[in-house]
Scaffold this active site. Structure first.
Site, PDB file in Angstrom:
ATOM      1  N   GLY A  27       0.642  -0.942   0.305  1.00 20.99           N
ATOM      2  CA  GLY A  27      -0.158   0.257  -0.220  1.00 20.99           C
ATOM      3  C   GLY A  27       0.793   1.285   0.201  1.00 20.99           C
ATOM      4  O   GLY A  27       1.140   1.348  -0.936  1.00 20.99           O
ATOM      5  N   GLY A  30       4.651  -0.003   1.370  1.00 23.20           N
ATOM      6  CA  GLY A  30       4.700  -1.128   0.493  1.00 23.20           C
ATOM      7  C   GLY A  30       5.237  -0.443  -0.430  1.00 23.20           C
ATOM      8  O   GLY A  30       6.546  -0.659  -0.939  1.00 23.20           O
ATOM      9  N   ASP A  49       0.544  -9.465  -0.547  1.00 21.50           N
ATOM     10  CA  ASP A  49      -0.379  -8.295   0.052  1.00 21.50           C
ATOM     11  C   ASP A  49      -1.924  -9.073  -1.077  1.00 21.50           C
ATOM     12  O   ASP A  49      -2.164  -9.394  -1.409  1.00 21.50           O
ATOM     13  CB  ASP A  49      -1.030  -7.125  -0.735  1.00 21.50           C
ATOM     14  N   ARG A  60      -1.700   8.582  -3.364  1.00 19.91           N
ATOM     15  CA  ARG A  60      -0.362   8.514  -2.562  1.00 19.91           C
ATOM     16  C   ARG A  60       0.649   7.269  -3.327  1.00 19.91           C
ATOM     17  O   ARG A  60       1.818   6.695  -2.361  1.00 19.91           O
ATOM     18  CB  ARG A  60      -1.036   8.286  -1.205  1.00 19.91           C
ATOM     19  N   LYS A  73      -2.787  -5.542  -5.743  1.00 19.17           N
ATOM     20  CA  LYS A  73      -1.911  -4.916  -5.341  1.00 19.17           C
ATOM     21  C   LYS A  73      -0.587  -5.358  -5.518  1.00 19.17           C
ATOM     22  O   LYS A  73       0.422  -4.609  -6.022  1.00 19.17           O
ATOM     23  CB  LYS A  73      -2.035  -4.141  -4.082  1.00 19.17           C
ATOM     24  N   CYS A 159       9.344  -6.751  21.064  1.00 24.95           N
ATOM     25  CA  CYS A 159       8.747  -7.075  20.094  1.00 24.95           C
ATOM     26  C   CYS A 159       7.604  -6.754  19.954  1.00 24.95           C
ATOM     27  O   CYS A 159       7.425  -6.033  20.656  1.00 24.95           O
ATOM     28  CB  CYS A 159       7.885  -9.229  20.249  1.00 24.95           C
ATOM     29  N   CYS A 174     -27.002   0.947  25.594  1.00 26.82           N
ATOM     30  CA  CYS A 174     -27.823   2.854  26.018  1.00 26.82           C
ATOM     31  C   CYS A 174     -27.568   3.280  25.536  1.00 26.82           C
ATOM     32  O   CYS A 174     -28.353   4.752  24.916  1.00 26.82           O
ATOM     33  CB  CYS A 174     -27.967   2.485  27.339  1.00 26.82           C
ATOM     34  N   CYS A 442       6.743 -12.918  23.559  1.00 31.53           N
ATOM     35  CA  CYS A 442       8.318 -13.673  23.343  1.00 31.53           C
ATOM     36  C   CYS A 442       9.380 -13.884  24.984  1.00 31.53           C
ATOM     37  O   CYS A 442      10.571 -14.304  24.787  1.00 31.53           O
ATOM     38  CB  CYS A 442       9.022 -12.436  22.357  1.00 31.53           C
TER      39      CYS A 442
END
Length: 653
Positions: A27, A30, A49, A60, A73, A159, A174, A442
């Site tokens: 994207g 990427g 992807d 973009r 993509k 991590c 509510c 981890c």
């Protein structure tokens, strides 16, 4: 003499041409990253992807053009990148990285993995796969003008999940249905309404008045109250039937829908007298009255950009009518039983949510919002900045070169800030933190305590809501540590489905029970300690004990040290920047928290950091902030004494 191949040392250039790297996501980040990699000299690249190209991507994601809309993509990004370097060997996968085919062995073939993702579930999964395969991971994200790049290496650094992240902020049903007090409540209601009318119905997204509201009470003996309640029995009445079923019976008549939602439902709410003793009561709207009293000027076109316009009440009535008619046509084109999916880039869907939300805001005496503001909140986005993506993609490559050079110790977490620091720096490097001993991913023996009601929590809820949704597992197996090895949940289809509708207590699970959970795809084992309670808050199914990610920890008082810190050479010299765990976690998306609603979508305007703690960025998936350990007094003292020397310590406007 050092041999150079272009600007790189020969050894490094050789590593680029022989090593294989994985790019996850094609994207905003990427696309820039793939282009940078081939131009730097990387020859063996695999990119994955699941998405296809949308028109909204073209402003973009520069590897895509209008002719590519609707295509994969990953495949188009590969083809476009090869134009920069035809000799590169690029493999594209139009698939989800969470597909079981991409197992530990798949990850082990790479020298590093580079994330350019847009959702937390996939980030968590890739984090765990890289830990299991012991492969370096470069994590990245942007949100507007903010960005971040960080390196993750098993046993050496935190991590992605070392620091807890808050779940997406939700609101009591509510509040949404009966007593909205902020524009975000009305926007959520409007999105629910779209699904109830045109999409997949969800019982948790009901929009009609909630008679189970504990605050609600009405006295039918009161004459005025009875009259108001009787009004709801007229056209567009409030029968306890499916909202979609009722709408279909009217042929999706915009006027009847309007009068039910904004007149009859509101009059029904007014019969709940107790709700309005300390609140301003809502004001019902009537289509015929509004139509007859509409000003001619209001019907004339409004100048300026459409998304920035603030319409009047009748203007929103007309927008509601037109959007319902267009959505009705879309349903008819799809055929019997069809459903629509809400998309911020679909004009009729966005118009419907804008109109419905603003009409409800007006009814509950709130200032209405522009289409742009509502899109920012309803679409959970802030505008993506192409240059931010480009900067972050460049930093990813620089960190990747350090990894290939065997210089992991020189890797940094780098923050891109909206405003320069006192040293006029936008980019702020930060020493990588070691793994958290309390991390449930981890740590050497991951363990966590979950508070729940064993008599009300079903096995299916444990599997879907807790293990998959909360702890990010893909195919969990659960065994009760009861001395018998009872299998509660199996990832093998059909083995334990008969358990799904049973409660945990049916299997002897009680306070203090322990569950061993394994996800073989992620090579991940987690021990869950069950803490039974009957005192959870309303609508809360479970809590993870010990986590309070919404609040920063109190500053820890430590003796000041006399030695100075400069140029980021000490671990304690952390900048007052966002947490690595919850930096902008998305190249395109950021939830706008309701607390920031008054500022619209500009969540990147950040307040100065509180004394002694690291400043927090908003998390891309939740809009909330995640905590980070406080700076030590040593670092704070160094920041004051050595401001002229230290580029890493920042103060934000």
């Amino acid at each position: 003499m050092v041999q150079l191949v272009g600007p790189l040392r020969k050894e490094l250039a050789d590593s680029l041409s022989t090593g294989k790297v994985l790019v996850v996501g094609a994207g905003g980040i990427g696309c820039e990253l793939l282009k940078n990699l081939v131009l730097t000299g990387f020859k063996n690249i695999e990119v994955i992807d699941l998405d296809t190209i949308d028109v909204s991507n073209l402003n973009r994601q520069f590897l895509f053009q209008k002719k590519h809309v609707g295509k994969s993509k990953a495949q188009v990004a590969k083809d476009s990148a090869l134009l920069f370097c035809p000799t590169a060997n690029i493999t594209a996968y139009h698939d989800s990285i969470m597909n079981p085919d991409y197992n530990t062995e798949f990850f082990r073939q790479f020298v590093m993995v580079m994330n350019a993702l847009d959702n937390r579930a996939a980030r968590n999964h890739v984090n765990r796969m890289c830990l299991a395969a012991d492969i370096p991971l470069i994590e990245s994200g942007t949100a507007g003008y903010l960005g971040q790049v960080s390196v993750i290496k098993k046993g050496l650094t935190e991590c992605y999940e070392c620091q807890p992240k808050p779940t997406q902020k939700t609101f009591p049903g509510c509040t949404i249905r009966n007593t909205p007090s902020e524009p975000i409540h009305c926007i959520v209601w409007a999105k629910y309404l779209f699904n109830q009318l045109f999409g997949e119905e969800d019982a948790d997204q009901e929009v009609s008045p909630d008679t189970a509201d504990p605050e609600a009470a009405w006295n039918m003996a009161d004459t005025d109250t009875a009259a108001r309640a009787t009004a709801s029995e007229k056209d567009g009445d409030i029968k306890r039937v499916s909202t979609k079923e009722w709408a279909r019976s009217t042929g999706y008549d915009p006027v009847k829908l309007f009068n039910k939602l904004f007149k009859d439902d509101i009059m029904y709410l007014l019969t709940m007298d107790k709700l309005w003793k300390k609140r301003k009561a809502p004001t019902p709207l009537d289509w015929q009255q509004l139509e007859s009293s509409a000003c001619p000027q209001e019907e004339s076109p409004v100048t300026g950009l459409k998304d920035q316009q603030i319409l009047g009440v009748w203007g929103h009535c007309q927008l509601f009518q037109h959007s319902v008619e267009r959505l009705r046509s879309q349903l008819q084109e799809k055929g019997e039983g069809a459903e629509l999916v809400w998309d911020k880039d679909d004009a009729p869907a966005m118009d419907f949510v804008t109109a419905a939300a603003n009409l409800r805001m007006h009814i509950f005496s709130m200032n209405v919002k522009s289409r742009f503001d509502i899109k920012s909140m309803a679409g959970n986005i802030i505008p993506a900045i192409a240059t931010t993506n480009a900067i972050i993609a460049g930093l990813i490559v620089l960190e990747g070169l350090k990894i290939l050079s065997g210089e992991l110790e020189s890797c940094r977490t780098i923050f891109l800030n909206k405003c320069p620091n006192l040293r006029k720096k936008l980019l702020v490097p930060c020493i990588l933190d070691p793994p958290s001993k309390d991390c449930y991913v981890c740590a050497s023996k991951p363990e966590v305590t979950v508070k729940l009601n064993v008599h009300k929590t079903m096995v299916l809820s444990l599997q879907d809501r807790i293990l998959k949704e909360r702890f990010g597992m893909v195919a969990p197996d659960v065994q009760i540590e009861d001395g018998k090895g009872t299998i509660l949940v199996s990832s093998e289809e059909g083995e334990t489905e008969c358990n799904n509708g049973k409660f945990l207590s049916d299997f002897g699970i009680r306070n203090g029970s322990r569950l061993q959970v394994d996800d073989f795809l992620q090579d991940y084992t987690l021990l869950i300690n069950v803490l039974h309670t009957e005192e959870l808050e309303r609508d809360v199914e479970f809590e993870v004990v010990g986590e309070a990610p919404d609040k920063a920890p109190p500053p820890q008082a430590k003796p000041e040290e006399s030695n100075s810190v400069s140029n980021g050479n000490k671990d304690s010299a952390q900048p007052s920047t966002s947490s690595k765990a919850s930096a902008p976690a998305d190249d395109d998306l950021m939830i706008v928290d309701s607390d920031e609603e008054e500022q619209g979508a500009s969540s990147s305007s950040l307040a100065p950091p509180t004394s002694g703690t690291k400043r927090k960025h908003a998390d891309a998936e939740t809009g909330e902030t995640s905590t980070k350990r406080p700076r030590t007094n040593q670092a704070a003292t160094a920041a004051r004494n050595h401001d002229d020397d230290d580029d890493d310590i920042i103060a934000l406007d």
